[in-house]
Design a protein around this motif. Structure first.
Motif, PDB file in Angstrom:
ATOM      1  N   ASP A 172       0.834  -1.205   0.000  1.00  0.00           N
ATOM      2  CA  ASP A 172       0.000   0.000   0.000  1.00  0.00           C
ATOM      3  C   ASP A 172       0.871   1.259   0.000  1.00  0.00           C
ATOM      4  OD1 ASP A 172      -2.197  -1.627   0.030  1.00  0.00           O
ATOM      5  OD2 ASP A 172      -2.680  -1.311   2.149  1.00  0.00           O
ATOM      6  N   LEU A 173       1.983   1.222   0.738  1.00  0.00           N
ATOM      7  CA  LEU A 173       2.913   2.347   0.708  1.00  0.00           C
ATOM      8  C   LEU A 173       3.514   2.493  -0.678  1.00  0.00           C
ATOM      9  CD1 LEU A 173       4.652   4.582   1.932  1.00  0.00           C
ATOM     10  CD2 LEU A 173       6.251   2.809   2.713  1.00  0.00           C
ATOM     11  N   ARG A 174       3.914   1.402  -1.271  1.00  0.00           N
ATOM     12  CA  ARG A 174       4.519   1.462  -2.604  1.00  0.00           C
ATOM     13  C   ARG A 174       3.546   2.054  -3.623  1.00  0.00           C
ATOM     14  NH1 ARG A 174       7.512  -3.421  -4.653  1.00  0.00           N
ATOM     15  NH2 ARG A 174       9.586  -2.827  -4.020  1.00  0.00           N
ATOM     16  N   ALA A 175       2.278   1.626  -3.537  1.00  0.00           N
ATOM     17  CA  ALA A 175       1.278   2.147  -4.467  1.00  0.00           C
ATOM     18  C   ALA A 175       1.051   3.642  -4.250  1.00  0.00           C
ATOM     19  CB  ALA A 175      -0.040   1.383  -4.299  1.00  0.00           C
ATOM     20  N   ALA A 176       1.031   4.068  -2.982  1.00  0.00           N
ATOM     21  CA  ALA A 176       0.780   5.477  -2.680  1.00  0.00           C
ATOM     22  C   ALA A 176       1.904   6.374  -3.188  1.00  0.00           C
ATOM     23  CB  ALA A 176       0.589   5.665  -1.182  1.00  0.00           C
ATOM     24  N   VAL A 177       3.143   5.969  -3.008  1.00  0.00           N
ATOM     25  CA  VAL A 177       4.256   6.831  -3.422  1.00  0.00           C
ATOM     26  C   VAL A 177       4.484   6.764  -4.930  1.00  0.00           C
ATOM     27  CG1 VAL A 177       5.327   6.638  -1.156  1.00  0.00           C
ATOM     28  CG2 VAL A 177       6.101   5.126  -3.003  1.00  0.00           C
ATOM     29  N   ALA A 178       4.048   5.678  -5.568  1.00  0.00           N
ATOM     30  CA  ALA A 178       4.208   5.562  -7.026  1.00  0.00           C
ATOM     31  C   ALA A 178       3.453   6.681  -7.737  1.00  0.00           C
ATOM     32  CB  ALA A 178       3.720   4.201  -7.502  1.00  0.00           C
ATOM     33  N   GLY A 179       2.345   7.135  -7.146  1.00  0.00           N
ATOM     34  CA  GLY A 179       1.600   8.242  -7.729  1.00  0.00           C
ATOM     35  C   GLY A 179       2.373   9.539  -7.765  1.00  0.00           C
ATOM     36  N   HIS A 180       3.466   9.607  -7.018  1.00  0.00           N
ATOM     37  CA  HIS A 180       4.339  10.779  -7.011  1.00  0.00           C
ATOM     38  C   HIS A 180       5.645  10.500  -7.768  1.00  0.00           C
ATOM     39  CE1 HIS A 180       1.952  12.870  -3.858  1.00  0.00           C
ATOM     40  NE2 HIS A 180       1.665  11.629  -3.494  1.00  0.00           N
ATOM     41  N   GLY A 181       5.668   9.404  -8.512  1.00  0.00           N
ATOM     42  CA  GLY A 181       6.876   9.042  -9.246  1.00  0.00           C
ATOM     43  C   GLY A 181       7.977   8.518  -8.362  1.00  0.00           C
ATOM     44  N   LEU A 182       7.613   7.990  -7.170  1.00  0.00           N
ATOM     45  CA  LEU A 182       8.592   7.531  -6.192  1.00  0.00           C
ATOM     46  C   LEU A 182       8.415   6.052  -5.897  1.00  0.00           C
ATOM     47  CD1 LEU A 182       8.380  10.620  -3.809  1.00  0.00           C
ATOM     48  CD2 LEU A 182      10.236  10.095  -5.423  1.00  0.00           C
ATOM     49  N   TRP A 183       9.394   5.510  -5.181  1.00  0.00           N
ATOM     50  CA  TRP A 183       9.442   4.059  -4.973  1.00  0.00           C
ATOM     51  C   TRP A 183      10.024   3.762  -3.604  1.00  0.00           C
ATOM     52  CZ3 TRP A 183      14.022   0.728  -6.715  1.00  0.00           C
ATOM     53  CH2 TRP A 183      13.715  -0.640  -6.631  1.00  0.00           C
ATOM     54  N   TYR A 184       9.397   2.803  -2.902  1.00  0.00           N
ATOM     55  CA  TYR A 184       9.950   2.286  -1.646  1.00  0.00           C
ATOM     56  C   TYR A 184      10.509   0.902  -1.938  1.00  0.00           C
ATOM     57  CZ  TYR A 184      10.326   0.675   3.165  1.00  0.00           C
ATOM     58  OH  TYR A 184      10.805   0.173   4.352  1.00  0.00           O
TER      59      TYR A 184
END
Length: 466
Positions: free
Chosen positions: A120-132
């Protein structure tokens, strides 16, 4: 006269509300252990479903006053018994704390509560062009708090590192019930001891994490997948060594043996059966022509090490299915019977020898062992499968488990790469670490948890505890 447990329970109910306190035996049993096969588990006084740092602080402070153990847990996906309840203690579930409090694209960080699920964190930050990057195989279910507790790794850790590499700051409730903030939000900082690094991987024995600030990275480009088929897991191990010797660091390098693929296929009907005893899966995420060149070099390494077939995947769906099979291997094997899961890590140079020793141990103890591995960094997960209700097989599997630990130590490795010590690996840690180092562990535990109430009996044995 009022029983001590009743007094504590009344204090907790007053502090957090009766709706957050679970005492029904059926419900508490379901929340009292992780997925570690045969790890001992006690019956807790209650399970408290915390919704805030204030809830955690109130519960720990009350337990500190009454000298009652507290075991924190997330989603319960652990495999070492680290979240198993202590008899008469309180289980503190952090799963309800699921807020993503901040995503900061400029600083490339996120602030989350411990119950946030990894994917869920990965999906949320992907919307900002970011990655965990940390991505344990349990990422669809495991929580960030649990990942922090065990310093979880995953498929990408061979190139991008493990959880500790991405934790910038923590909010922690100590064993006395104090709330402290550790770490920083800045890119650099060396003020004082690295207490964040100490907390990550401490399995809830030194403090209970209630907020995590994690470092993020830009989303990588689409990856190229390379697959190789091998006649034995030892040959696949030789290919892992060859990739390392060639100076290549893939984004992932995973091993899956025939037992695992067949189990996943039987469960999910994914059409994955291959004519090989082991499959290596590599991902390359360098952009453009460079990525293609690296992928071709990995194919050459696989072929040179004896692969019966190796090539770049031209079907993105097929490539994704193979990695999905890797993630599903453990639950698929669980359907066949109890699975005792190993987590040893050895230097890459010794991966072939370690895999050979695992095969010999399986034969010696007459135990069926399947193999999956984050092979690129030497983190092997032999899965010891026993028939349901077969006590003799259970004894043999436990003996094989200990032999695998000794084999890893003998090759300069460690008893756990990412699952944690918990209960299952405590004796293994005592064989791996010197008495002086174990003494340092105990001194740190006593300093940060003077009443010894936080997850007692886990990781390191302390006289009179656990």
């Amino acid at each position: 006269m009022t029983a001590p447990g009743s007094t504590l329970l009344a204090e907790i109910v007053d502090a957090v509300g009766a709706e957050q306190v679970v005492t029904d035996p059926v419900s508490t049993e379901a929340l009292s252990r992780d997925h570690a096969e045969w790890a001992p588990c006690g019956v807790p006084l209650a399970v408290v479903r915390a919704r805030s740092t204030a809830d955690v602080q109130a519960v720990v402070a009350a337990c500190h006053r009454h000298r009652v153990p507290v075991v924190s847990r997330g989603a319960g996906t652990g495999l070492s018994g680290g979240a198993n309840a202590v008899e008469g203690g309180v289980v503190l579930s952090l799963e309800p704390m699921r807020a993503i409090r901040e995503i900061n694209p400029l600083e490339q960080l996120a602030v989350v509560e411990p119950g946030v699920v990894n994917d869920d964190l990965r999906a949320a930050v992907a919307g900002h062009g970011l990655w965990y990057p940390p991505d344990p195989a349990s990422s669809p279910w495991s929580t960030i708090g649990g990942n922090v507790a065990t310093n979880a790794g995953g498929l990408c850790c061979v190139k991008y590192g493990v959880t500790r590499d991405y934790v910038l700051a923590l909010e922690v409730v100590t064993g006395t019930g104090a709330v402290v903030r550790l770490g920083r939000r800045t890119a650099k900082g060396v003020a004082g001891f690295d207490l964040v690094g100490l907390m990550v991987g401490s399995e809830g024995t030194l403090g209970i994490v209630t907020e995590v600030t994690v470092r993020l990275r830009p989303l990588p480009p689409a990856a190229i997948t390379v697959a190789g088929h091998f006649a034995s897991v030892v040959d696949a191990g030789a290919a892992v060594r060859a990739v390392g010797a060639a100076g290549i660091t893939p984004a992932a390098l995973e091993l899956v043996d025939r037992h695992c693929l067949e189990a996943v296929d039987a469960w999910k009907n994914m059409g994955l059966s291959v004519d090989a005893e082991a499959v290596l899966l590599a991902r390359v995420d360098e952009p453009g022509v460079t990525g293609e060149q690296v992928a071709d070099r990995i194919v050459d390494c696989f072929t040179g090490a004896g692969a019966t077939w190796a090539d770049r995947s031209t079907d993105p769906g097929e490539a994704e299915a193979l990695f999905e099979a890797r993630r599903l291997a453990y639950p698929a094997l669980e359907r066949l019977g109890p699975v005792l899961t190993e987590d040893v890590c050895v230097p890459k140079d010794h991966v072939p020898e370690m895999l050979a020793r695992i095969e010999k141990i399986a034969e010696h103890h007459d135990v069926r062992i399947a193999n999956i591995a984050h092979a690129g960094d030497g983190n092997l997960h032999p899965l010891l499968i026993t028939p349901p209700g077969d006590d003799a097989a259970r004894v043999r599997a436990q003996a094989a488990f200990e032999d695998i630990l000794d084999a890893a130590i003998g090759l300069g490795g460690t008893v756990t790469g990412e699952h944690g010590v918990g209960l299952l690996k405590r004796e293994g840690l005592e064989r791996e670490a010197s008495p002086e180092v174990l003494g340092l562990h105990r001194a740190i535990k006593r300093a940060l948890d003077p009443a010894l109430i936080l997850n007692p009996g886990k990781v390191v044995a302390i006289e009179g505890v656990g």
